[in-house]
Design a protein around this motif. Structure first.
Motif, mmCIF file in Angstrom:
data_model
loop_
_atom_site.group_PDB
_atom_site.id
_atom_site.type_symbol
_atom_site.label_atom_id
_atom_site.label_comp_id
_atom_site.label_asym_id
_atom_site.label_seq_id
_atom_site.Cartn_x
_atom_site.Cartn_y
_atom_site.Cartn_z
ATOM 1 N N GLU A 41 0.831 -1.208 0.000
ATOM 2 C CA GLU A 41 0.000 0.000 0.000
ATOM 3 C C GLU A 41 0.864 1.257 0.000
ATOM 4 O O GLU A 41 0.614 2.194 -0.765
ATOM 5 C CB GLU A 41 -0.907 0.014 1.232
ATOM 6 C CG GLU A 41 -1.814 1.233 1.296
ATOM 7 C CD GLU A 41 -2.621 1.287 2.590
ATOM 8 O OE1 GLU A 41 -3.295 2.308 2.795
ATOM 9 O OE2 GLU A 41 -2.564 0.316 3.377
ATOM 10 N N LEU A 42 1.932 1.258 0.811
ATOM 11 C CA LEU A 42 2.815 2.424 0.864
ATOM 12 C C LEU A 42 3.617 2.548 -0.427
ATOM 13 O O LEU A 42 3.813 3.654 -0.943
ATOM 14 C CB LEU A 42 3.755 2.308 2.069
ATOM 15 C CG LEU A 42 4.702 3.505 2.298
ATOM 16 C CD1 LEU A 42 3.922 4.810 2.384
ATOM 17 C CD2 LEU A 42 5.536 3.274 3.552
ATOM 18 N N VAL A 43 4.055 1.425 -0.947
ATOM 19 C CA VAL A 43 4.795 1.441 -2.221
ATOM 20 C C VAL A 43 3.931 2.056 -3.314
ATOM 21 O O VAL A 43 4.382 2.923 -4.076
ATOM 22 C CB VAL A 43 5.219 0.010 -2.623
ATOM 23 C CG1 VAL A 43 5.797 0.007 -4.049
ATOM 24 C CG2 VAL A 43 6.238 -0.539 -1.638
ATOM 25 N N GLU A 44 2.691 1.627 -3.388
ATOM 26 C CA GLU A 44 1.773 2.134 -4.403
ATOM 27 C C GLU A 44 1.545 3.636 -4.236
ATOM 28 O O GLU A 44 1.491 4.380 -5.213
ATOM 29 C CB GLU A 44 0.445 1.383 -4.318
ATOM 30 C CG GLU A 44 -0.517 1.731 -5.446
ATOM 31 C CD GLU A 44 -1.801 0.933 -5.378
ATOM 32 O OE1 GLU A 44 -2.804 1.395 -5.960
ATOM 33 O OE2 GLU A 44 -1.796 -0.153 -4.744
ATOM 34 N N ARG A 45 1.435 4.078 -2.969
ATOM 35 C CA ARG A 45 1.193 5.494 -2.705
ATOM 36 C C ARG A 45 2.395 6.352 -3.138
ATOM 37 O O ARG A 45 2.221 7.406 -3.745
ATOM 38 C CB ARG A 45 0.923 5.695 -1.210
ATOM 39 C CG ARG A 45 0.487 7.119 -0.851
ATOM 40 C CD ARG A 45 -0.354 7.121 0.433
ATOM 41 N NE ARG A 45 0.401 6.696 1.594
ATOM 42 C CZ ARG A 45 0.996 7.567 2.438
ATOM 43 N NH1 ARG A 45 0.902 8.868 2.217
ATOM 44 N NH2 ARG A 45 1.643 7.129 3.484
ATOM 45 N N VAL A 46 3.590 5.867 -2.852
ATOM 46 C CA VAL A 46 4.802 6.608 -3.224
ATOM 47 C C VAL A 46 4.957 6.665 -4.743
ATOM 48 O O VAL A 46 5.212 7.725 -5.323
ATOM 49 C CB VAL A 46 6.047 5.965 -2.581
ATOM 50 C CG1 VAL A 46 7.328 6.588 -3.159
ATOM 51 C CG2 VAL A 46 6.020 6.139 -1.073
#
Length: 337
Positions: A37-42
């Motif tokens: 989820e964080l990877v996708e957001r970044v």
């Protein structure tokens, strides 16, 4: 001017650490157990703001730029251009990009270009060396940077290089002319002491001496202005009307010589037979087609980039240096009757 975004800016905007952003952008998210989820957001944010990483800063962090510096004498010359193109294609397939430039065989310019490549933190060097850069090449090697020379080498500098058997090539071509009955054979070459030209001259001298024939040598200074090279060739031929065959030291001089012979209204091969070191597609289109010593361009390019990639992909800095000497092909055409 719009400020270029940094990793810090991205981290502040997303309220996460710059280290986390760095891991994600460098493909280490899974290794560091960063959530998808964080990877996708970044990655989404990076795409929205159009962030472009600073390649120089990255090379300082990783110790690799994935760039190879290629220095040749003249990138517009067919011989060097063809080799450079093949090296570029092979390098790209192995994850490297090429920065290349022409040295014009000028020592100071070459030194300045090497300094520029150092500033760009290139990973390795492929160089056609002019005279006088022994210390510069030695400094690169001392600093653990792989260097491959080609076309010529530097005596006394221990490094990898790829050349052809220049001495035998001109010896063989001169012997061919002698066996065809020519006796007043001239050798026209560039005026320098580089290994490839010195060996070509030695091959010519050896064949002429063995046959007890008188040598006839003209060494021409290299200029960008072709007129400054054709004039001394014309003067030489006017001074030596007995010349019945010419061996040119490279294809640049060969094209200059063809223009001179046309101006002098000399017929080939009826008046003068011709052989040129370095084949060139134009030589096949000449009337008559020009006999040439063909260098194995594909093999040269392959050996050069293979040597460098092997150096770049090994942890051993001081392996045995390789000196590769390839054979040439005397392509007989109608400029030698």
């Amino acid at each position: 001017m719009k400020k270029k975004l940094s990793i810090v800016d991205i981290a502040n905007s997303l309220n996460i650490s710059k280290t986390t952003v760095s891991f994600i952008l460098n493909g280490r998210a899974r290794e560091k157990r960063i959530s998808e989820e964080l990877v996708e957001r970044v990655l989404k944010y990076v795409k929205e703001v159009g962030y472009k990483p600073n390649s120089l800063a990255k090379s300082l962090r990783t110790g690799k730029s994935n760039i190879i510096g290629l220095l040749v004498q003249d990138i517009s010359n067919n011989f060097f251009a063809t080799i450079a193109r093949q090296i570029e294609d092979r390098a790209y397939k192995n994850g490297y990009k090429i920065i290349y430039s022409s040295t014009d065989n000028d020592t100071q310019k070459t030194q300045e270009l090497i300094a520029m490549f150092r500033d760009r933190h290139v990973d390795g060097y492929i160089i056609v060396p002019p005279e006088g850069i022994e210390e510069d090449i030695s400094s690169l090697i001392k600093d653990g940077l792989p260097v491959v020379l080609f076309d010529r080498y530097l005596p006394g500098v221990e490094t990898d290089y790829v050349v052809v058997d220049n001495l035998f090539s001109t010896y063989n071509a001169t012997r061919y002319l002698i066996d065809k009955g020519y006796k007043n054979i001239a050798f026209i070459s560039f005026n320098n002491q580089q290994t490839q030209m010195a060996d070509r001259l030695s091959g010519y001298n050896k064949a002429m001496t063995q046959s007890k024939l008188t040598t006839s040598i003209k060494e021409v200074d290299f200029y960008q202005d072709e007129k400054l090279m054709t004039e001394p060739i014309m003067a030489f031929l006017n001074e030596h009307p007995e010349t019945d065959a010419i061996l040119f030291g490279n294809n640049h001089l060969g094209t200059c010589g063809l223009k001179v012979l046309k101006k002098l209204d000399k017929k080939v091969p009826e008046d003068i037979a011709l052989i040129c070191f370095d084949d060139y597609e134009v030589f096949e289109l000449c009337n008559p087609p020009l006999t040439a010593i063909a260098q194995p361009i594909d093999a040269i390019a392959d050996k050069v980039i293979t040597l460098l990639l092997n150096r770049l992909n090994t942890s051993v800095e001081n392996g045995v240096k390789q000196q590769v000497i390839l054979t040439t092909d005397l392509r007989i055409r109608k400029s030698t009757k």
